[in-house]
Motif scaffolding. Sequence first.
Motif, short mmCIF file in Angstrom:
data_model
loop_
_atom_site.label_atom_id
_atom_site.label_comp_id
_atom_site.label_asym_id
_atom_site.label_seq_id
_atom_site.Cartn_x
_atom_site.Cartn_y
_atom_site.Cartn_z
N UNK A 115 1.01 -1.21 -0.28
CA UNK A 115 0.36 -0.24 0.42
C UNK A 115 1.20 0.68 -0.02
N UNK A 116 2.20 0.65 0.33
CA UNK A 116 2.87 2.17 1.18
C UNK A 116 3.48 2.13 -0.29
N UNK A 117 3.89 1.14 -1.64
CA UNK A 117 4.28 1.42 -2.52
C UNK A 117 3.43 2.54 -3.93
N UNK A 118 1.72 1.82 -3.82
CA UNK A 118 0.79 2.19 -4.61
C UNK A 118 0.18 3.01 -4.24
N UNK A 119 0.20 3.38 -2.92
CA UNK A 119 -1.59 4.91 -2.13
C UNK A 119 -1.17 6.08 -3.48
N UNK A 120 0.32 6.30 -3.39
CA UNK A 120 1.24 7.76 -3.92
C UNK A 120 0.58 7.45 -5.19
N UNK A 121 0.18 6.63 -6.14
CA UNK A 121 -0.23 5.98 -7.97
C UNK A 121 -1.85 6.56 -8.15
N UNK A 122 -1.88 6.14 -6.84
CA UNK A 122 -3.65 6.09 -6.65
C UNK A 122 -3.85 7.26 -6.64
N UNK A 123 -3.12 8.09 -5.68
CA UNK A 123 -3.93 9.21 -5.06
C UNK A 123 -3.24 10.19 -6.43
N UNK A 124 -3.01 10.27 -7.38
CA UNK A 124 -2.46 11.37 -8.38
C UNK A 124 -3.14 10.05 -9.65
N UNK A 125 -4.18 9.25 -9.89
CA UNK A 125 -4.37 9.15 -11.16
C UNK A 125 -5.39 9.67 -12.20
N UNK A 126 -5.75 10.48 -11.26
CA UNK A 126 -6.32 11.48 -12.17
C UNK A 126 -6.00 12.65 -12.71
#
Length: 240
Positions: A115-126
Motif C-alpha cells: 500500500x505504501x508503494x501503490x497509494x501515492x500512484x492511486x492518489x494522482x491517477x486522475x
Amino acid sequence: MHKQRVVFVHGLGSFGSAAWPKQHGMALAYDALFLRRHGFDAVTEPLESNVAADVAILINALVDSGGGHVVAHEQGAISAMLAAVERPDLVHSLSLLEPSCLSLTAELPATASYRALMEPLFDVRNQLNDADYQREFYRRAFSAETGGLDTPEARRSARRLRLQAPPWDAPLHIVPGVPTLVLTGGWEPLYEEIAGYLQETGALRRVAAGGHRPQDSVDGDQAIRSFIADVGRAMSVQAS
C-alpha cells in the motif's frame, strides 16, 4: 442431469471467457458462466470501477440457478467475498486466485508495504494520462514493462486500469461456513500473506506455478477443478 453452476469473476486484465483459457472445458461438466465486471466491455468506453455493481452482477448470475460455485481472480475476489457475505445461501464455494483482498491484511507487513508503494500512484491517477499510469502501475506492482497503446483494445485496457479503485478500500469480512480455496503462484509476498490469513480462517491453501495467474498452470487448474468437485460431492451426500 442438472449441472451445478460455476461463475468465473475476472481480475484487472482480460475479461469474460478470455480470462479463463484453461477453464473453458469445465463447461462440459458444469453450467459455467464467465462474467464481465462493471465497466469491462470489448466496445464501449471503460467506466469507473463499482464494487457494488460487481456484487450485483455476481448475485444475479447465481440467483436463477439456486446458487453455485464462484471462482475469482485478483480484484474479482473482492466482489466474490462480498457476494458471499451478502448471500451465503447462494455461494456453494469460493475459489480465490491471487486475491487482492488487502483490507483483510491491512496491518500485516507485506500488505502495508504494498500500500505504501501503490497509494501515492492511486492518489494522482486522475492527474496522469492512461499510458503513464499503466506504465507506472506495472513497474510498481509487477516490476514489469508494458507494451504500447497502439490498438483500441490496448487503449481501453489502460483507461480501465486507471479507473479501478484501490483494493484496500473494500469492506471485506470472512465468510464463515463457505468452503474456500485460496490459490497463489508463490511469487509475491503480498499474495502469500493474504493466502496465509485466509488459511488461518479456514481456507484450503494451495500454491501452483504460473505467477500472478496460477489458474493457467496444469496444477492450478487441477486444484480448482478438484476443489469444486469435492465440494459438489459433499453437497450431494448432504442432500441425499
